[in-house]
Design a protein around this motif. Structure first.
Motif, mmCIF file in Angstrom:
data_model
loop_
_atom_site.group_PDB
_atom_site.id
_atom_site.type_symbol
_atom_site.label_atom_id
_atom_site.label_comp_id
_atom_site.label_asym_id
_atom_site.label_seq_id
_atom_site.Cartn_x
_atom_site.Cartn_y
_atom_site.Cartn_z
ATOM 1 N N PRO A 50 -11.979 0.393 -1.059
ATOM 2 C CA PRO A 50 -12.877 0.494 0.098
ATOM 3 C C PRO A 50 -12.579 -0.608 1.116
ATOM 4 O O PRO A 50 -12.149 -1.708 0.756
ATOM 5 C CB PRO A 50 -14.268 0.300 -0.524
ATOM 6 C CG PRO A 50 -14.093 0.585 -1.980
ATOM 7 C CD PRO A 50 -12.693 0.164 -2.311
ATOM 8 N N GLY A 51 -12.801 -0.313 2.362
ATOM 9 C CA GLY A 51 -12.605 -1.312 3.409
ATOM 10 C C GLY A 51 -11.939 -0.713 4.626
ATOM 11 O O GLY A 51 -11.328 0.358 4.564
ATOM 12 N N GLU A 52 -12.067 -1.404 5.737
ATOM 13 C CA GLU A 52 -11.545 -0.906 7.004
ATOM 14 C C GLU A 52 -10.126 -1.393 7.282
ATOM 15 O O GLU A 52 -9.369 -0.712 7.966
ATOM 16 C CB GLU A 52 -12.475 -1.322 8.144
ATOM 17 C CG GLU A 52 -13.869 -0.711 8.034
ATOM 18 C CD GLU A 52 -14.767 -1.125 9.180
ATOM 19 O OE1 GLU A 52 -14.304 -1.902 10.047
ATOM 20 O OE2 GLU A 52 -15.927 -0.668 9.214
ATOM 21 N N ARG A 53 -9.766 -2.562 6.799
ATOM 22 C CA ARG A 53 -8.449 -3.101 7.097
ATOM 23 C C ARG A 53 -7.385 -2.447 6.206
ATOM 24 O O ARG A 53 -7.648 -2.125 5.048
ATOM 25 C CB ARG A 53 -8.424 -4.614 6.873
ATOM 26 C CG ARG A 53 -9.287 -5.391 7.853
ATOM 27 C CD ARG A 53 -9.127 -6.886 7.611
ATOM 28 N NE ARG A 53 -9.884 -7.672 8.578
ATOM 29 C CZ ARG A 53 -9.916 -8.999 8.591
ATOM 30 N NH1 ARG A 53 -9.240 -9.685 7.684
ATOM 31 N NH2 ARG A 53 -10.634 -9.629 9.501
ATOM 32 N N PRO A 54 -6.163 -2.274 6.724
ATOM 33 C CA PRO A 54 -5.079 -1.760 5.872
ATOM 34 C C PRO A 54 -4.856 -2.674 4.671
ATOM 35 O O PRO A 54 -4.878 -3.906 4.796
ATOM 36 C CB PRO A 54 -3.871 -1.767 6.810
ATOM 37 C CG PRO A 54 -4.446 -1.678 8.179
ATOM 38 C CD PRO A 54 -5.731 -2.463 8.123
ATOM 39 N N ALA A 55 -4.673 -2.075 3.515
ATOM 40 C CA ALA A 55 -4.480 -2.828 2.276
ATOM 41 C C ALA A 55 -3.186 -2.392 1.605
ATOM 42 O O ALA A 55 -2.732 -1.263 1.778
ATOM 43 C CB ALA A 55 -5.664 -2.602 1.336
ATOM 44 N N GLY A 89 -7.829 -6.077 -4.289
ATOM 45 C CA GLY A 89 -7.550 -5.754 -2.896
ATOM 46 C C GLY A 89 -6.448 -4.743 -2.674
ATOM 47 O O GLY A 89 -5.941 -4.617 -1.556
ATOM 48 N N TRP A 90 -6.099 -3.984 -3.715
ATOM 49 C CA TRP A 90 -5.002 -3.023 -3.637
ATOM 50 C C TRP A 90 -5.509 -1.599 -3.836
ATOM 51 O O TRP A 90 -6.384 -1.350 -4.655
ATOM 52 C CB TRP A 90 -3.964 -3.320 -4.726
ATOM 53 C CG TRP A 90 -3.334 -4.667 -4.632
ATOM 54 C CD1 TRP A 90 -3.920 -5.873 -4.954
ATOM 55 C CD2 TRP A 90 -2.020 -4.975 -4.192
ATOM 56 N NE1 TRP A 90 -3.032 -6.900 -4.738
ATOM 57 C CE2 TRP A 90 -1.851 -6.376 -4.262
ATOM 58 C CE3 TRP A 90 -0.953 -4.195 -3.740
ATOM 59 C CZ2 TRP A 90 -0.674 -7.017 -3.904
ATOM 60 C CZ3 TRP A 90 0.229 -4.824 -3.386
ATOM 61 C CH2 TRP A 90 0.357 -6.224 -3.470
ATOM 62 N N LEU A 132 2.344 7.131 -0.362
ATOM 63 C CA LEU A 132 1.475 5.998 -0.054
ATOM 64 C C LEU A 132 1.668 5.515 1.382
ATOM 65 O O LEU A 132 0.692 5.221 2.090
ATOM 66 C CB LEU A 132 1.760 4.839 -1.011
ATOM 67 C CG LEU A 132 1.201 4.936 -2.426
ATOM 68 C CD1 LEU A 132 1.678 3.763 -3.262
ATOM 69 C CD2 LEU A 132 -0.331 4.997 -2.409
ATOM 70 N N ALA A 133 2.908 5.418 1.798
ATOM 71 C CA ALA A 133 3.203 4.887 3.135
ATOM 72 C C ALA A 133 2.578 5.738 4.234
ATOM 73 O O ALA A 133 2.324 5.232 5.337
ATOM 74 C CB ALA A 133 4.715 4.790 3.335
ATOM 75 N N ALA A 134 2.301 7.006 3.946
ATOM 76 C CA ALA A 134 1.749 7.911 4.949
ATOM 77 C C ALA A 134 0.222 7.942 4.953
ATOM 78 O O ALA A 134 -0.367 8.615 5.806
ATOM 79 C CB ALA A 134 2.279 9.331 4.715
ATOM 80 N N GLN A 135 -0.416 7.222 4.008
ATOM 81 C CA GLN A 135 -1.871 7.308 3.916
ATOM 82 C C GLN A 135 -2.578 6.359 4.881
ATOM 83 O O GLN A 135 -2.173 5.197 5.023
ATOM 84 C CB GLN A 135 -2.326 6.993 2.479
ATOM 85 C CG GLN A 135 -1.755 7.918 1.434
ATOM 86 C CD GLN A 135 -1.892 9.379 1.805
ATOM 87 O OE1 GLN A 135 -3.010 9.863 2.028
ATOM 88 N NE2 GLN A 135 -0.768 10.091 1.860
ATOM 89 N N PRO A 136 -3.630 6.822 5.539
ATOM 90 C CA PRO A 136 -4.427 5.923 6.379
ATOM 91 C C PRO A 136 -4.999 4.783 5.541
ATOM 92 O O PRO A 136 -5.398 4.984 4.394
ATOM 93 C CB PRO A 136 -5.552 6.835 6.901
ATOM 94 C CG PRO A 136 -5.051 8.227 6.708
ATOM 95 C CD PRO A 136 -4.147 8.194 5.520
ATOM 96 N N GLY A 137 -4.995 3.606 6.091
ATOM 97 C CA GLY A 137 -5.563 2.466 5.382
ATOM 98 C C GLY A 137 -4.604 1.773 4.433
ATOM 99 O O GLY A 137 -4.986 0.816 3.750
ATOM 100 N N ASP A 139 -1.166 -0.462 3.895
ATOM 101 C CA ASP A 139 -0.171 -1.330 4.511
ATOM 102 C C ASP A 139 1.185 -0.963 3.918
ATOM 103 O O ASP A 139 1.508 -1.368 2.791
ATOM 104 C CB ASP A 139 -0.514 -2.794 4.230
ATOM 105 C CG ASP A 139 0.483 -3.772 4.843
ATOM 106 O OD1 ASP A 139 1.535 -3.328 5.347
ATOM 107 O OD2 ASP A 139 0.218 -4.992 4.791
ATOM 108 N N ALA A 140 1.972 -0.199 4.650
ATOM 109 C CA ALA A 140 3.234 0.334 4.125
ATOM 110 C C ALA A 140 4.302 -0.733 3.931
ATOM 111 O O ALA A 140 5.347 -0.445 3.352
ATOM 112 C CB ALA A 140 3.755 1.428 5.044
#
Length: 286
Positions: A50-55, A89-90, A132-137, A139-140
């Motif tokens: 959960p969270g707004e920042r890219p993780a 945080g992952w 994973l790299a294509a998912q919103p949120g 960090d690729a």
């Protein structure tokens, strides 16, 4: 044919089930492996943080027994590690490499005769990284791999420097973590890592022994960190009691079985070491 049909039935009945805890999202993940000219679709279990920042995010790669426990539920190990990763945080993604190929397990199949190869598993890992790299949120720039046993070997295969398929990959792992992988083949091939790697080993492991992995780490240099836990056997990070599996034809003494089971001290120490490595990698990506 019987094994294939059983696997398909198992998949149909069991895949939607999960162990207790926060339910993951069930997703389809395209492998880079292909069947009939199309990408093989893998069943995945997505544990978003959960969270707004890219993780950052990690792919969890099961061992030869697959990602499920008896009764067809996603295993407690997968849930526990995914939840640990979320707390750290992952994001976490579990992928199933077996049932899409009509298999339930590989442990009782001899190495060299297994129905799902390391090439296929490596392509699954690569496909999962690309998903994973294509998912919103997500960090690729900070994507990792975490695997156990055969899945740990998949981590090594996906980090192999100079492999043509890996060199051409659109998305590459930033690091890997491997619990008790098989290291004899990579050692013979003079494997070198394309990214940092942590290996967590049991010194008493008679299935995938620690010594070849320790030699591999020495050969590979500073990019590979290794921890070996005294007296610990294969599966030391689990909670099941130690037992002899006579149905496994591989191991240090082929035909005599292998020991598998949890070790509370090694489990606690390896969790702490895993978390420390994750924090190092999270900091390195900033």
């Amino acid at each position: 044919m019987i094994r294939c049909c059983a696997a398909v039935l198992f998949a149909a009945l069991a895949l939607p089930c999960v162990a207790a805890g926060v339910p993951p999202q069930t997703v389809e993940v395209p492998s880079l492996d292909r069947r009939d000219g199309a990408a093989l679709m893998l069943r995945g279990y997505w544990f978003p943080r959960p969270g707004e920042r890219p993780a950052p995010a990690i792919v969890l790669l099961h061992g030869c027994g697959g990602p499920y426990e008896r009764g067809g539920r996603l295993s407690r190990r997968m849930h526990d590690y995914a939840e640990l990763l979320n707390r750290e945080g992952w994001h976490a993604l579990v992928v199933d490499s077996l049932t899409p190929r009509g298999e339930i397990e590989l442990c009782t199949q001899r190495i060299g005769e297994r129905a799902v190869t390391m090439t296929q598993r490596r392509r699954d890992a690569q496909g999962a990284l690309r998903w994973l790299a294509a998912q919103p949120g997500v960090d690729a720039t900070r994507l990792g791999l975490l695997g156990w046993s055969n899945g740990g070997s998949t981590v090594l295969a996906t980090l192999q420097r100079g492999h043509p398929e890996l060199a051409a990959a659109e998305v590459k792992p930033a690091f890997g973590i491997a619990f008790y992988p098989g290291c004899e083949d990579p050692l013979r091939r003079r494997w070198q890592p394309a990214a940092p790697l942590l290996m967590l080993l049991g010194s008493a492991d008679d299935w995938t022994p620690a010594a070849p992995c320790e030699a591999l780490a020495a050969q590979a240099g500073a990019a590979v960190q290794v921890e070996s836990y005294a007296g610990a056997y294969h599966g030391f990070d689990g909670e099941a009691p130690l037992r002899l599996r006579r149905d496994v034809p591989n191991g240090v003494k082929p035909g005599q079985g292998v020991h598998v089971g949890g070790d509370p001290a090694a489990r606690a120490a390896s969790r702490e070491r895993l978390q420390r490595f994750l924090r190092e990698q999270a900091g390195a990506g900033r």
